[in-house]
Scaffold this active site. Sequence first.
Site, PDB file in Angstrom:
ATOM      1  N   LEU A   6       4.762  -3.627   5.119  1.00 29.01           N
ATOM      2  CA  LEU A   6       4.337  -2.251   5.339  1.00 29.01           C
ATOM      3  C   LEU A   6       2.857  -2.134   5.027  1.00 29.01           C
ATOM      4  CD1 LEU A   6       7.332  -0.324   3.707  1.00 29.01           C
ATOM      5  CD2 LEU A   6       7.044  -1.059   6.088  1.00 29.01           C
ATOM      6  N   SER A   8      -0.877   0.173   5.314  1.00 26.76           N
ATOM      7  CA  SER A   8      -1.369   1.548   5.387  1.00 26.76           C
ATOM      8  C   SER A   8      -2.828   1.636   5.811  1.00 26.76           C
ATOM      9  CB  SER A   8      -1.224   2.213   4.020  1.00 26.76           C
ATOM     10  OG  SER A   8      -2.051   1.564   3.069  1.00 26.76           O
ATOM     11  N   GLY A   9      -3.525   0.496   5.823  1.00 21.82           N
ATOM     12  CA  GLY A   9      -4.962   0.506   6.072  1.00 21.82           C
ATOM     13  C   GLY A   9      -5.757   0.480   4.789  1.00 21.82           C
ATOM     14  N   GLY A  10      -5.080   0.541   3.649  1.00 20.57           N
ATOM     15  CA  GLY A  10      -5.737   0.486   2.354  1.00 20.57           C
ATOM     16  C   GLY A  10      -5.880  -0.941   1.843  1.00 20.57           C
ATOM     17  N   ASP A  12      -4.715  -2.372  -0.958  1.00 22.60           N
ATOM     18  CA  ASP A  12      -3.547  -2.986  -1.607  1.00 22.60           C
ATOM     19  C   ASP A  12      -2.618  -3.650  -0.596  1.00 22.60           C
ATOM     20  OD1 ASP A  12      -4.482  -2.021  -4.084  1.00 22.60           O
ATOM     21  OD2 ASP A  12      -3.487  -0.100  -3.754  1.00 22.60           O
ATOM     22  N   SER A  13      -2.243  -2.921   0.443  1.00 21.66           N
ATOM     23  CA  SER A  13      -1.345  -3.506   1.440  1.00 21.66           C
ATOM     24  C   SER A  13      -2.041  -4.593   2.245  1.00 21.66           C
ATOM     25  CB  SER A  13      -0.786  -2.426   2.365  1.00 21.66           C
ATOM     26  OG  SER A  13      -1.812  -1.761   3.074  1.00 21.66           O
ATOM     27  N   LEU A  32       3.984   2.796   9.277  1.00 18.23           N
ATOM     28  CA  LEU A  32       4.970   3.866   9.405  1.00 18.23           C
ATOM     29  C   LEU A  32       4.255   5.187   9.633  1.00 18.23           C
ATOM     30  CD1 LEU A  32       7.506   2.916   6.578  1.00 18.23           C
ATOM     31  CD2 LEU A  32       7.270   1.992   8.898  1.00 18.23           C
ATOM     32  N   CYS A 100      10.129   9.641  -0.705  1.00 11.94           N
ATOM     33  CA  CYS A 100       9.617   8.893   0.447  1.00 11.94           C
ATOM     34  C   CYS A 100       9.968   7.418   0.324  1.00 11.94           C
ATOM     35  CB  CYS A 100       8.104   9.079   0.556  1.00 11.94           C
ATOM     36  SG  CYS A 100       7.352   8.157   1.923  1.00 11.94           S
ATOM     37  N   GLY A 123       2.378  -2.865  -0.706  1.00 13.42           N
ATOM     38  CA  GLY A 123       1.284  -3.027  -1.657  1.00 13.42           C
ATOM     39  C   GLY A 123       1.486  -2.281  -2.953  1.00 13.42           C
ATOM     40  N   CYS A 195       2.114  10.979   0.489  1.00 13.86           N
ATOM     41  CA  CYS A 195       2.112  10.048   1.620  1.00 13.86           C
ATOM     42  C   CYS A 195       2.071  10.718   2.980  1.00 13.86           C
ATOM     43  CB  CYS A 195       3.301   9.096   1.529  1.00 13.86           C
ATOM     44  SG  CYS A 195       4.900   9.892   1.352  1.00 13.86           S
TER      45      CYS A 195
END
Length: 352
Positions: A6, A8-10, A12-13, A32, A100, A123, A195
């Site tokens: 998964l 997110s564009g951050g 951590d992930s 997602l 979530c 992440g 989120c």
Amino acid sequence: MNIAVLVSGGVDSSVALRLLHDEGHDLTAFYLKVWLEEEVLSFAGDCPWEEDVGFVRQTCEELGVPLEIVPLQGDYYELVVEMVLAQLRAGRTPSPDIFCNRRIKFGAFLEGPGSDFERVASGHYARLLPGSQGVRLLRGVDSTKDQSYFLSHLTQEQVARVLFPVGGLPKSEVRELAARYALPSYDRKDSQGICFLGKIDYREFIAFHLGQREGPIVDIDSCETLGQHHGYWFYTIGQRYGLGLAGGPWYVVGKDIASNTVQVTHADHRREHSRDTFDIGDLNWICPPARHEEGEVLLKLRHGPNLAEARIESLGGDRLRVHLAQADPGVAPGQHAVIYNGEECLGGSIIC
């Protein structure tokens, strides 16, 4: 291993994706899409999620990892947002990100597109420890970034299927790895939003759905009306900011739903309105169920590094009574109380 990641564009992930890539796993990245487009666009103009997807695409292209965008807005609205709005109307303080994780990221996705994979990675800053009685959820090594609080409502079946590659690293090292790998997101700021909101102000979102209704702000000690508010659903127990009252600081200590009254106390009297005993229900034990129904525990009443000493006793059924060693001024119905035994997150329950 065949792993769904998964993203997110951050940072951590992105680092989680790179670490799993370097280990040689067969990866597919998933973004997602839970943005509530009509609401978000009415506030923000352009689609706020497009910037995130841009970082995700670039990262996946550089690593040669296929990317899929999964629309889950309908599931999110039905399973999370409707619950949040109902709780706010009832004067409670819900925790959207906890639901979530349970219902969407490791619920609807895990049961849908994620069901074809051996594991689903994210992440999150938390750790997993397999054992003879199941997989245990542990706090992340970085206490300031630990996200076990938000994962406390996961089931044993869910934690047995997930991976948290950065949970054993401090945030500073994750940043260093992102820079060393030259990941597109290496210098992006951490997301602070709920989120589904991202850049959108939570208060604006509540006003959009629940509107505004003027009511009095009353000093609970003197019964004096100090000012006006625009709806009890904007406030939570322990809140200080946003009251607009002179002569403070003032803190929210209660809400009368029938009269739309927000009750406050001055800082001089705050200790008198703190609580050291409350009940929790809707219990979720991670590993194994009902292993800890009595005794001394550690507790988180909100996300953050602080743990409170407490004793829990069973009231029978799906309910516990919590006795805090030190009274807390921010015990709010609807929030989650998350129970720990040392480093292990045992599970979470909703404050009644």
